[in-house]
Scaffold this motif. Structure first.
Motif, short mmCIF file in Angstrom:
data_model
loop_
_atom_site.label_atom_id
_atom_site.label_comp_id
_atom_site.label_asym_id
_atom_site.label_seq_id
_atom_site.Cartn_x
_atom_site.Cartn_y
_atom_site.Cartn_z
N ASN A 149 0.84 -1.19 0.00
CA ASN A 149 0.00 0.00 0.00
C ASN A 149 0.89 1.25 0.00
O ASN A 149 1.94 1.28 0.64
N ASP A 150 0.45 2.27 -0.73
CA ASP A 150 1.22 3.52 -0.85
C ASP A 150 2.62 3.26 -1.41
O ASP A 150 3.60 3.89 -0.99
N LYS A 170 -1.65 3.88 -4.90
CA LYS A 170 -2.59 3.39 -3.90
C LYS A 170 -2.25 1.97 -3.46
O LYS A 170 -2.18 1.66 -2.26
N SER A 171 -2.04 1.07 -4.43
CA SER A 171 -1.71 -0.31 -4.11
C SER A 171 -0.93 -0.91 -5.26
O SER A 171 -1.19 -0.61 -6.43
N ASP A 203 -2.71 -0.19 -8.79
CA ASP A 203 -4.01 0.45 -8.68
C ASP A 203 -3.76 1.93 -8.41
O ASP A 203 -3.32 2.31 -7.33
N ASP A 205 -5.90 4.27 -8.14
CA ASP A 205 -7.06 4.91 -7.51
C ASP A 205 -7.83 5.79 -8.50
O ASP A 205 -8.32 6.87 -8.16
N ASP A 206 -7.92 5.30 -9.76
CA ASP A 206 -8.62 6.04 -10.81
C ASP A 206 -9.84 5.28 -11.33
O ASP A 206 -10.38 5.62 -12.38
N TYR A 210 -6.43 -2.77 -11.00
CA TYR A 210 -5.01 -3.08 -11.18
C TYR A 210 -4.67 -3.20 -12.67
O TYR A 210 -5.32 -3.96 -13.39
#
Length: 237
Positions: A149-150, A170-171, A203, A205-206, A210
């Motif tokens: 994550n991050d 994000k991931s 990912d 975050d859009d 993935y």
């Protein structure tokens, strides 16, 4: 760094340690001097639970001046088949703070600092096997999987722009395998070669989920020679 080993019994060995670092970066763009430090303590236990089985467990505590405290445990189970081969399965939590260069070091026409970066957190699982083909040849193979994550990655600020900056994804999921061979040619020269395959999906975050990392290089081949003589050690890769 301070480290101490204890032998609790013939089947139990304990290692503990303390670490501390303090880093200072001078940003040539604005002249500011930025500092960060990290204090850490760790404890590792190696338990010979049977003649051919060993369980390694550990825990680490980090206290970062910018990102606070984090505890990261790890476990590894090792199976010894004979004197020349073993297999292992390991799992561990991840905590990686951004480097000071990523946070504060801006390089003209190359990279822009990002002081808002978050640390990476997640899990890593590895399954591996080591064996000796002969007295002078060692072979290792492993497969791995991680979810971070991050995750920290570099992106270009604009298409075709020379400037890039580190950002948090994000991931990120990574899967792959590693194969390596090491051969002792003689007392002074070792030859080695390795192959790594890695699949990276991110990912952003859009809403797309993935997708493959376009900058990933999935296949990496390496070969080299190592020369050692008295106090000299030379590597050519």
């Amino acid at each position: 760094v301070l480290q101490q080993n204890w032998e609790l019994s013939s089947s139990h060995k304990l290692t503990g340690g303390l670490e501390y670092y303090d880093i200072e970066v001078n940003d040539i763009m604005d002249g500011n001097i930025n500092t960060a430090n990290n204090k850490a303590g760790y404890l590792e236990d190696r338990w010979q639970i049977a003649d051919s089985w060993q369980l390694n467990s550990g825990i680490r505590y980090d206290k970062h001046s910018k990102y606070g405290s984090e505890v990261t445990p790890n476990l590894a189970l090792n199976k010894k088949f004979n004197s020349d081969s073993n297999a292992y399965l390991s799992w561990g939590k991840v905590f990686n703070a951004p480097t000071m260069d990523q946070l504060y070091k801006t390089v003209p026409n190359m990279a822009v600092a990002n002081p808002d970066l978050k640390p990476e957190t997640g899990d890593v699982v590895t399954l591996g096997y080591n064996t000796k083909l002969s007295d002078k040849t060692n072979v290792s193979a492993s497969v791995f999987s991680s979810k971070i994550n991050d995750a920290i990655d570099w992106i270009y600020l604009e298409d075709g722009d020379a400037f890039k900056t580190a950002v948090n994804i994000k991931s990120e999921k990574r899967r792959g395998l590693e194969l390596s061979v090491d051969h002792e040619l003689n007392d002074a020269v070792d030859l080695y070669a390795s192959y790594t395959y890695q699949q990276v999906k991110q990912d952003m975050d859009d809403g797309k989920g993935y997708i493959d990392d376009p900058l990933n290089k999935p296949n990496v081949f390496k070969a080299g020679v190592k020369y050692k003589e008295n106090n000299w050690l030379v590597n050519l890769t």
